[in-house]
Design a protein around this motif. Structure first.
Motif, short mmCIF file in Angstrom:
data_model
loop_
_atom_site.label_atom_id
_atom_site.label_comp_id
_atom_site.label_asym_id
_atom_site.label_seq_id
_atom_site.Cartn_x
_atom_site.Cartn_y
_atom_site.Cartn_z
N GLY A 228 -0.63 -15.33 -7.53
CA GLY A 228 0.38 -15.32 -8.59
C GLY A 228 0.14 -16.24 -9.76
O GLY A 228 1.10 -16.70 -10.38
N ILE A 229 -1.12 -16.55 -10.09
CA ILE A 229 -1.38 -17.30 -11.32
C ILE A 229 -1.06 -16.40 -12.51
O ILE A 229 -1.59 -15.29 -12.58
CB ILE A 229 -2.85 -17.76 -11.40
N ALA B 261 -2.61 -8.57 -10.08
CA ALA B 261 -1.71 -8.18 -8.99
C ALA B 261 -1.23 -6.74 -9.14
O ALA B 261 -1.14 -6.00 -8.16
CB ALA B 261 -0.53 -9.14 -8.93
N ALA B 262 -0.94 -6.33 -10.39
CA ALA B 262 -0.43 -4.98 -10.61
C ALA B 262 -1.51 -3.92 -10.43
O ALA B 262 -1.23 -2.77 -10.09
CB ALA B 262 0.16 -4.87 -12.03
N ASP B 263 -2.77 -4.32 -10.64
CA ASP B 263 -3.88 -3.37 -10.56
C ASP B 263 -4.41 -3.24 -9.14
O ASP B 263 -4.72 -2.14 -8.66
CB ASP B 263 -5.00 -3.83 -11.51
N GLY C 236 0.41 -12.28 -19.95
CA GLY C 236 1.64 -12.06 -19.20
C GLY C 236 1.44 -11.40 -17.86
O GLY C 236 2.41 -10.86 -17.30
N SER C 237 0.23 -11.44 -17.31
CA SER C 237 -0.05 -10.78 -16.03
C SER C 237 -0.34 -11.81 -14.94
O SER C 237 -0.80 -12.92 -15.21
CB SER C 237 -1.25 -9.82 -16.17
N LYS C 238 -0.08 -11.44 -13.67
CA LYS C 238 -0.32 -12.31 -12.53
C LYS C 238 -1.65 -11.98 -11.88
O LYS C 238 -2.01 -10.81 -11.76
CB LYS C 238 0.81 -12.17 -11.51
N TYR C 239 -2.36 -13.02 -11.43
CA TYR C 239 -3.68 -12.85 -10.82
C TYR C 239 -3.76 -13.59 -9.49
O TYR C 239 -3.15 -14.65 -9.30
CB TYR C 239 -4.77 -13.38 -11.76
N ASN C 240 -4.53 -13.00 -8.55
CA ASN C 240 -4.85 -13.62 -7.27
C ASN C 240 -6.35 -13.93 -7.26
O ASN C 240 -7.16 -13.09 -7.70
CB ASN C 240 -4.52 -12.69 -6.11
#
Length: 618
Positions: free
Chosen positions: A119-120, A70-72, A95-99
Motif C-alpha cells: 500500500g505505498i 495494487a489495482a493492476d 495517486g496509485s497504491k503499490y506493493n
C-alpha cells in the motif's frame, strides 16, 4: 505511506536462511530492513532502501525489486547493482497504491523474498495539464480582444517510421511508461469532416485542460500551419499512431490518425489510404492487433446522403471484417446539441446509429474567450464517449486485414479484366475492318495477288496478303486467325470472371458490408468538376477517372449477382452503360454491324461473337 499501509509476508516467502546452517551453494538470505524512505513519495516515484543479507553477503551479485500496482495486480521486476542499497522506482501512476518486495541475487539464484511492503501510495497530481505544458514548445498565439490562447506542441518522440506509418510518443518523457490498459481508437472520416480539430480537442481533454487556462495543445497543425492546404485536401498524408501514456483517465490512449477519404487530388489517394491501413493491421512491430473502437467522424450538419458522402461512407465500410465493423462508432462534429441531420444520412447508408453514436462540439476548445455553455458541452461529449468505450473489450484486426487483402485482389482482377475486355474489343474491331476491306478488294483476293492494307487497332498496323507461302491463304483462313484470337480472349475474360466472382464470394463471407459500388456516381461528379475547372493536367486526370469508372462498373456488376450466368449477362450490360467509353459499348453485340459477305467464313464468326460474348445475348 498511506494509513492503510501494512507489512505482511510475501506469498513467495520461504523459511529464513538465518535459522539454518548455510550450504556453500545455497543462495544468500533475504535483504534486511527493506523499507520506504520517509517522505520520498512523488506523483510518479517512490524511494526504497535496505540492508545487505546477514548470510551469504559475499556471494551477492545484485538485487531484484518486484513491484505491482495494487489495482493492476501484475508483478514487474527491476535489477539493481550489488553495491546499491537504495533505489528510486520511477514512471509510477499518480495517486496509485503499490506493493513491493526485494530479493538478493547470486550465481546460484535468488534469495527468499523480503517482507512485502503493502500500500505505498504515490502523491495525487495537482494538474496533468501543467506538467505537460512545462515540457511543451510554444508555437503561436490566438487573440480575441484582450483574451488570448498560447498554442503549445507537447513534447513528442518518433519511435517508429516506415511505409508511410509513424508512431509518436506524446507527453513528457518522464511520464512515459509501458501503455497502461490502452484504449485504441482508429480515426477515419471524409476530408473536411473536422477530424483534425476533434483529435486536437481530444488531446486537451485527456491532458485535463480547463476553461480558464490560457493555453491549449495541438499535435496536428492545419490550414496555414500546414503549408496552407485547404479542406478539399486531407490534412493528414500518412498514418500516425499517437500514444498518450498519461491521461486523466489513468489509462493510456492510442489514437491512430488516418488520411481523409474523398480527397479531390484523386482516387489513388484513397486507394493508398486503404493500403496503409492494411499494413497497419498486419504490422507486427506496430502492436495494432486489436482496436477498442473505430471512430467514424462526420459533420452533424450533413442533411442527405449525397454521392460524395455515400462514396466516403462506402470507403470506410470497405475497411473492416464482420467483427470490427460492429465497432464503427459515428462521431458527429459541429453539433449544437439538437438532433443531428446526419443521423438520417447514416441510416440511409445503413450505418448503425443506436447507442454507439456521439455528438461533439469542439468550437470552445480553441476560442480565447469561450462561452461556458459551449465549453461544458464539449467536455461532456468526451466524458460520455469515454464512459461508454472504456468497458469495451478490444477486437482483433486480423479479420479486417484479410478483408483488405481480398479487396486489393478484387481490384487487381478487375484491372486485369478491363485489359482483357479492351483486347477483345480490339480483336472484334479488327475483324470488322478486315471483313470490310477484304470484301472491297474481293477480286484481288480471288486472284491471290500480293497486296498490303491497313487496319486500325490500338496502333495502326499494316497487314500483308501474300501467296508466296507454301500454301495459299484464303480470305476465310485469314479471318479465321482473327476469330481464334477473339475466342482465346473471350476465354480469358470468362476465366477472369470466375476468379472475380470467387473473390467476391469470399468478401461476402468475411466483410462487414458488401461493396455497393457507390463510387460510380461520385466519379461522374469528379469528371464534371475536373472538366469544368480545367486545371493543369486535367485531361490526364479525366482519363484516369474514366479508367477507374470502368473498373467500378465491372466490380459493381459482379457484386450485384451471385449466379455466374446472370453475372456475365449483367456485366455486359453494365460495361456497355459506361457512356464515356465507346470502345466498351462495342462489346454489346447490337453495336456490331453485319456486312453482306459470304455466308461462310468471316460473317459466321462475327455472328458467334454476337451470340456468345459474355455467356450469350441471343
Amino acid at each position: 505511506m498511506s494509513d492503510d499501509s501494512q507489512f505482511s509476508q510475501s506469498p513467495f516467502s520461504l523459511e529464513s536462511y538465518c535459522d539454518q546452517e548455510r550450504h556453500p551453494f545455497d543462495p544468500p538470505s533475504a535483504p534486511k530492513n527493506f523499507h520506504l524512505v520517509a517522505k520520498s513519495e512523488t506523483t510518479s516515484t517512490i524511494s526504497l532502501t535496505w540492508n545487505a543479507p546477514e548470510i551469504g553477503v559475499g556471494s551477492v551479485t545484485g538485487y531484484r525489486i518486484s513491484f505491482q500496482e495494487a489495482a493492476d495486480g501484475v508483478w514487474k521486476q527491476i535489477e539493481i547493482a550489488s553495491n546499491k542499497t537504495i533505489h528510486e522506482l520511477s514512471n509510477l501512476i499518480a495517486g496509485s497504491k503499490y506493493n513491493v518486495y526485494i530479493q538478493a541475487q547470486c550465481k546460484e539464484g535468488f534469495s527468499s523474498p523480503s517482507t512485502t511492503i503493502m500500500g505505498i501510495q504515490t502523491l495525487e497530481r495537482t494538474r496533468l495539464a501543467l506538467d505537460v505544458k512545462a515540457t511543451s514548445t510554444i508555437k503561436g498565439r490566438v487573440t480575441e480582444g484582450t483574451a488570448f490562447l498560447d498554442m503549445y506542441e507537447p513534447e513528442t518522440e518518433i519511435t517508429f517510421e516506415q511505409n508511410f506509418i509513424k508512431k509518436v510518443a506524446v507527453g513528457p518523457k518522464r511520464l512515459r511508461r509501458l501503455p497502461i490498459d490502452p484504449i485504441r481508437l482508429l480515426m477515419v472520416g471524409p476530408t473536411g469532416s473536422g477530424k483534425t480539430t476533434t483529435l486536437n480537442s481530444l488531446i486537451n481533454y485527456l491532458f485535463g485542460v480547463e476553461i480558464h487556462d490560457n493555453f491549449r495543445f495541438k499535435i496536428v497543425w492545419e490550414g496555414k500551419e500546414n503549408n496552407n492546404q485547404g479542406q478539399a485536401h486531407s490534412q493528414t498524408s500518412n498514418i500516425t499512431i499517437y500514444t498518450i501514456f498519461d491521461t486523466i483517465l489513468k489509462r493510456s490512449v492510442v489514437i491512430i490518425d488516418t488520411p481523409g477519404f474523398g480527397d479531390t487530388r484523386g482516387l489513388k489517394y484513397d486507394s493508398g489510404t486503404l493500403n496503409m491501413i492494411k499494413k497497419l493491421f498486419e504490422g507486427v512491430d506496430l502492436d495494432m492487433s486489436a482496436l477498442t473502437a473505430v471512430c467514424f467522424i462526420i459533420k452533424a450538419s450533413e442533411t442527405r446522403l449525397t454521392a460524395t458522402l455515400a462514396y466516403q461512407i462506402g470507403r470506410v465500410s470497405d475497411l473492416f471484417g464482420k467483427d470490427l465493423g460492429q465497432r464503427i462508432t459515428p462521431l458527429l462534429t459541429f453539433s449544437d446539441g439538437a438532433r443531428a441531420p446526419a443521423i438520417d444520412a447514416l441510416k440511409e447508408a445503413e450505418i448503425s446509429v443506436t447507442e454507439k453514436i456521439f455528438m461533439f462540439n469542439n468550437s470552445a476548445f480553441f476560442t480565447p474567450a469561450p462561452m461556458v455553455a459551449f465549453w461544458d458541452l464539449g467536455v461532456k461529449c468526451f466524458e460520455l464517449f469515454f464512459s461508454k468505450i472504456k468497458t469495451w473489450i478490444p477486437i482483433s484486426t486480423a479479420g479486417s486485414a484479410s478483408v483488405l487483402r481480398f479487396r486489393q485482389k478484387l481490384e487487381a482482377i478487375a484491372q486485369q479484366l478491363q485489359r482483357q475486355i479492351r483486347n477483345l474489343i480490339n480483336e472484334v474491331n479488327t475483324m470488322k475492318q478486315e471483313t470490310i476491306i477484304l470484301n472491297q478488294i474481293d477480286s484481288e483476293v480471288h486472284a491471290n495477288q500480293n497486296f498490303e492494307y491497313e487496319v486500325t487497332e490500338e496502333i495502326s498496323e499494316k497487314r500483308k496478303y501474300d501467296d508466296k507461302t507454301s500454301e495459299k491463304i484464303s480470305k476465310q483462313e485469314l479471318l479465321k486467325r482473327i476469330e481464334i484470337k477473339i475466342s482465346e480472349n473471350r476465354k480469358k475474360v470468362q476465366e477472369t470472371l470466375v476468379e472475380l466472382n470467387a473473390t467476391l464470394e469470399k468478401l461476402r463471407k468475411e466483410a462487414w458490408r458488401a461493396s455497393k459500388c457507390t463510387n460510380v456516381e461520385f466519379i461522374d461528379q469528379l469528371i464534371l468538376a475536373t472538366e469544368s475547372e480545367k486545371k493543369t493536367g486535367w485531361q490526364e486526370y479525366v482519363k484516369e477517372l474514366r479508367t477507374q469508372k470502368e473498373i467500378a462498373v465491372i466490380i459493381g456488376a459482379a457484386a450485384s449477382v451471385s449466379d455466374s450466368e446472370k453475372l456475365e449477362r449483367l456485366l455486359a450490360d453494365a460495361v456497355a452503360s459506361v457512356s464515356d467509353s465507346d470502345k466498351i459499348e462495342r462489346l454489346l453485340a447490337d453495336s456490331l454491324p453485319i456486312y453482306p459477305v459470304h455466308e461462310s467464313g468471316a460473317l459466321v464468326q462475327v455472328k458467334k461473337v454476337k451470340n456468345y460474348l459474355f455467356g450469350g445475348r441471343k
